[in-house]
Every structure is written in structure tokens, then in C-alpha cells.
Design a protein around this motif. Structure first.
Motif, PDB file in Angstrom:
ATOM      1  N   GLU A   1      44.432  39.082  12.189  1.00  0.00           N
ATOM      2  CA  GLU A   1      45.834  39.486  12.086  1.00  0.00           C
ATOM      3  C   GLU A   1      46.722  38.290  11.774  1.00  0.00           C
ATOM      4  O   GLU A   1      46.494  37.192  12.274  1.00  0.00           O
ATOM      5  CB  GLU A   1      46.310  40.117  13.406  1.00  0.00           C
ATOM      6  N   LYS A   2      47.739  38.528  10.975  1.00  0.00           N
ATOM      7  CA  LYS A   2      48.778  37.515  10.748  1.00  0.00           C
ATOM      8  C   LYS A   2      49.998  37.775  11.630  1.00  0.00           C
ATOM      9  O   LYS A   2      50.807  36.879  11.847  1.00  0.00           O
ATOM     10  CB  LYS A   2      49.200  37.509   9.276  1.00  0.00           C
TER      11      LYS A   2
ATOM     12  N   VAL B   1      45.120  32.503  18.814  1.00  0.00           N
ATOM     13  CA  VAL B   1      46.269  32.513  17.914  1.00  0.00           C
ATOM     14  C   VAL B   1      46.587  31.083  17.499  1.00  0.00           C
ATOM     15  O   VAL B   1      46.964  30.251  18.320  1.00  0.00           O
ATOM     16  CB  VAL B   1      47.495  33.147  18.595  1.00  0.00           C
ATOM     17  N   GLY B   2      46.414  30.782  16.216  1.00  0.00           N
ATOM     18  CA  GLY B   2      46.570  29.410  15.713  1.00  0.00           C
ATOM     19  C   GLY B   2      45.216  28.755  15.627  1.00  0.00           C
ATOM     20  O   GLY B   2      44.625  28.379  16.649  1.00  0.00           O
ATOM     21  N   LEU B   3      44.690  28.602  14.423  1.00  0.00           N
ATOM     22  CA  LEU B   3      43.285  28.229  14.251  1.00  0.00           C
ATOM     23  C   LEU B   3      43.083  26.785  13.835  1.00  0.00           C
ATOM     24  O   LEU B   3      42.056  26.428  13.279  1.00  0.00           O
ATOM     25  CB  LEU B   3      42.639  29.187  13.243  1.00  0.00           C
ATOM     26  N   GLY B   4      44.073  25.915  14.169  1.00  0.00           N
ATOM     27  CA  GLY B   4      43.868  24.475  14.071  1.00  0.00           C
ATOM     28  C   GLY B   4      43.104  24.034  15.309  1.00  0.00           C
ATOM     29  O   GLY B   4      41.877  24.019  15.343  1.00  0.00           O
TER      30      GLY B   4
ATOM     31  N   LEU C   1      42.583  30.272   6.060  1.00  0.00           N
ATOM     32  CA  LEU C   1      42.034  29.779   7.317  1.00  0.00           C
ATOM     33  C   LEU C   1      41.611  30.933   8.215  1.00  0.00           C
ATOM     34  O   LEU C   1      40.551  30.893   8.857  1.00  0.00           O
ATOM     35  CB  LEU C   1      43.074  28.898   8.026  1.00  0.00           C
ATOM     36  N   LEU C   2      42.420  31.971   8.266  1.00  0.00           N
ATOM     37  CA  LEU C   2      42.120  33.138   9.087  1.00  0.00           C
ATOM     38  C   LEU C   2      40.788  33.753   8.694  1.00  0.00           C
ATOM     39  O   LEU C   2      39.926  34.031   9.546  1.00  0.00           O
ATOM     40  CB  LEU C   2      43.254  34.155   8.947  1.00  0.00           C
TER      41      LEU C   2
ATOM     42  N   LEU D   1      41.428  37.188  15.966  1.00  0.00           N
ATOM     43  CA  LEU D   1      41.996  35.915  15.529  1.00  0.00           C
ATOM     44  C   LEU D   1      43.326  36.182  14.856  1.00  0.00           C
ATOM     45  O   LEU D   1      43.525  37.232  14.226  1.00  0.00           O
ATOM     46  CB  LEU D   1      41.062  35.205  14.548  1.00  0.00           C
ATOM     47  N   CYS D   2      44.229  35.199  14.965  1.00  0.00           N
ATOM     48  CA  CYS D   2      45.545  35.334  14.359  1.00  0.00           C
ATOM     49  C   CYS D   2      45.995  33.990  13.805  1.00  0.00           C
ATOM     50  O   CYS D   2      45.921  32.969  14.493  1.00  0.00           O
ATOM     51  CB  CYS D   2      46.542  35.836  15.408  1.00  0.00           C
ATOM     52  N   ASP D   3      46.468  33.986  12.557  1.00  0.00           N
ATOM     53  CA  ASP D   3      47.017  32.785  11.943  1.00  0.00           C
ATOM     54  C   ASP D   3      47.824  33.208  10.721  1.00  0.00           C
ATOM     55  O   ASP D   3      47.505  34.219  10.073  1.00  0.00           O
ATOM     56  CB  ASP D   3      45.904  31.811  11.530  1.00  0.00           C
TER      57      ASP D   3
END
Length: 358
Positions: free
Chosen positions: A56-57, A10-13, A42-43, A35-37
Motif C-alpha cells: 500500500e502507498k 511503513v517506510g522501507l528504508g 521500492l515497495l 508493507l507501505c511506502d
């Protein structure tokens, strides 16, 4: 057969770095399953890069996925508390980037939630997994270093106004702190990992580099429970960025310096023995020692082993609490121009946070 843990990042930085350097180096142990962002582009780009279909957001959608074992939280610090609590309530294991939260009261809230959950929380402190740091700890634990005397720790980095284009980085509410909480936290944790807990400190902080709310310069004088004295300084205005640590024991000086072209995480370490006899003992001890993989790879490997064998995690909420205890004392010292003894107790003015005090 090794059990694979399913992970949602969660958070793809910084989360992307966790995948590349923590999970892709442990493919027999982990599957990045979701993955979530909030950033749609970016997601989807990360989903394509890593072959992950569940995107998912909405964080609560991630928490509700029954097959997910681990939620890796890599979002801005101000969001961590609620995310960790939701994951623990759902019985998930949690990996979370630093700083975990912005108050000792919140760490204690997480400890209480963890005690009632089937999941547990591991804070990220990957600098402990530097090869040289592991060798230093091995030498110290073997009794070869002798009495600790003094230490210095410098985190002198460069961050200009472009770094703060992400508004959360410049505010107390978003970042929970400045250079102490978000930059020097790793190096300070590493120093105390090698030398032990802090007894007292005297701190100064200032904002001198950028027009931001939080501090970007700090200098702290530390007394450790082992009797050693240490100084730690940090700035985000160093023209020549470096991370440096020097630990002086009676039998050996241990030093690491990121110059000229190393990052803090992979900088080489030097071990300078007081004499040839001690040098031979150190060489012999290190000859039989194999450190774990470096950085995220080693921490995730040890996390997997702990989860599968139901043993203590390699880093715990207790470790995060020690880092937060140090930061709380430093901010109080800087505000009051006073020496501060640790630990900080629940009746302290900053037990519930310091973000509205500066």
C-alpha cells in the motif's frame, strides 16, 4: 504455541532493516503481513524480496486493516506524530523509529492517546540490546561497579552532501533536529540507560560540516542524578568515524569503541576491574548471565513477550520522553548560553518545540 503478531512495516528504508534483523530473526513470533511506502519501485521490490503481497502507498489503508496487530513506523521524523495517533486511535500497537516526535507537548499528547487506546507504543532504541551494554547493566545493577564517577560519549560520524540528497534530513521540519536528534540519540540514550537520569546540562551546538538548517556538531556537559559527571560530543564531520563510550566507576572502567571496523551497534566492550578480587566477582556474575539477542532481534523479542503476556513494553513513551527532555534542554541551553535543569516543564518556552527558534 507462540502467538504470531501480524506486522505492517511503513517506510522501507530503515524499515527493511527492521524486517531483516528484527522480524526475520523472530519468525515464530512475527509475520510481516503488509508493507507501505510512497516509492512504488521500492515497495514492490521489498514485497518481492520478503514475499509480502499486501502493498500500500496509503497509510490509512494500513491503519484500517483489521488483522494487523502492529504498525512499525519507519518514515521521516516529521511524519511520526500523525501516524502514531492514527494507529493508536485504531487500537494498534506501534513500533516507531527515533526520534519519535519533535516536542515534549507532542509526547504528552501521545501519552494521553495511549492511555485511551488498547494499543501501546514502543520507540526503537536497539543499542540497549548490544551484548556488552547488557553485561554492563548487569554488573552495575549487581552493585559490583560501585560509585559512578565520570563518563564520556562520542558520536563522531561522517555525513557529506550526498546524505542530504533526501531533503527532509537537512530541515527542522523534516528531521526535527540534526546530529543530536538523529545520530547521537542512540548513544546518549544508552549512556543514561546505564547511569540513570540527567539532572542538568550545558550545551553548545553548531552547523559546521554541511550547508543545512540543523546542527551537525554538538558538545554537552552533563550532571546526572547519581552524582556522576559526563560529557557527550557529536559531529558529522569526522574523517575517521567512530562511536566511543567510557564509564568510570570506583570499581571498574567500562569502555566500548567502534574502531577500527565495527559499527556502533556491534562494537566490543571492555571491563577493567580495579583489582583481581573485583575482577573475579565480575567474571562470576557474567558467567551466569545470558544477554538477549542483539539489536533489533532482542528488542522485537522482548516486545512480543510483553504484548502476549500483557506486561510493560521493553521501551516506552516514558523512555522516549526522557530522550526528548534531554534534547529540549540541550537546544535551549545552546540558544541561551545557560545551564538548564531537567525536567522541562509545560511552561518552558521550548515545551512545544524548538524548530522555529534557530
Amino acid at each position: 504455541m507462540t502467538r504470531k503478531l501480524k506486522v505492517a512495516v511503513v517506510g522501507l528504508g530503515i524499515g527493511r532493516n527492521h524486517i531483516l534483523n528484527g522480524y526475520r530473526t523472530n519468525t515464530e513470533r512475527f509475520e510481516v503481513a503488509a508493507l507501505c511506502d510512497l516509492d512504488t519501485d521500492l515497495l514492490h521490490s521489498c514485497g518481492k524480496e520478503f514475499g509480502v503481497e499486501r502493498l500500500e502507498k496509503d497509510y490509512l489503508e494500513i491503519v484500517g486493516m483489521d488483522d494487523i496487530d502492529v504498525i512499525d513506523v519507519c518514515t521521516p521524523p516529521g511524519t511520526h506524530r500523525k501516524m502514531i495517533l492514527a494507529a493508536l486511535h485504531a487500537g494498534k500497537y506501534v513500533i516507531c523509529e527515533k526520534p519519535l516526535v519533535g516536542a515534549l507537548a507532542e509526547i504528552d499528547e501521545l501519552l494521553d492517546a495511549e492511555s485511551r487506546s488498547s494499543g501501546r507504543v514502543m520507540p526503537i532504541m536497539q543499542y540497549r540490546y548490544n551484548d556488552g551494554a547488557q553485561k554492563a547493566r548487569h554488573i552495575i545493577n549487581a552493585g559490583l561497579a560501585g560509585k559512578p564517577l565520570v563518563a564520556t560519549c562520542e558520536v563522531h560520524w561522517l555525513r557529506d552532501e550526498t546524505y542530504y540528497e533526501k531533503d527532509w534530513r537537512k530541515s527542522w521540519s523534516g528531521a526535527l533536529g540534526g546530529v543530536l536528534m538523529n545520530h547521537a540519540i542512540h548513544a546518549n540514550d544508552l549512556m543514561f540507560y546505564l547511569l540513570g537520569p540527567v539532572r542538568s546540562l550545558f550545551a553548545r551546538t553548531a552547523t559546521r560540516v554541511n550547508k543545512i538548517e540543523v546542527e551537525d556538531c554538538a558538545s554537552i556537559s552533563v550532571e546526572l542524578e547519581c552524582g556522576a559527571l559526563a560529557t557527550t560530543s557529536a559531529t558529522l564531520g569526522s574523517v575517521e568515524p567512530l562511536s566511543r563510550m567510557r564509564l568510570c566507576f570506583e570499581n571498574v572502567t567500562i569502555e566500548t569503541d567502534s574502531r577500527p571496523d565495527f559499527t556502533a551497534a556491534d562494537a566490543p566492550w571492555r571491563f577493567v576491574a580495579a583489582n583481581d578480587a573485583i575482577g573475579r566477582k565480575i567474571d562470576a556474575a557474567l558467567a551466569d548471565f545470558t544477554p538477549p539477542p542483539s539489536g533489533f532481534a532482542g528488542q522485537m523479542q522482548d516486545f512480543h513477550k510483553a504484548v502476549c503476556e500483557k506486561t510493560p513494553l521493553p521501551l516506552t513513551l516514558g523512555d522516549a520522553r526522557q530522550s526528548l527532555d534531554f534534547a529540549t534542554a540541550a537546544y535551549w541551553s545552546a540558544k541561551t548560553y545557560s545551564a538548564v535543569a531537567l525536567p522541562i516543564l509545560p511552561d518552558h518556552p521550548f515545551y512545544n518545540g524548538w524548530q522555529n527558534a534557530f
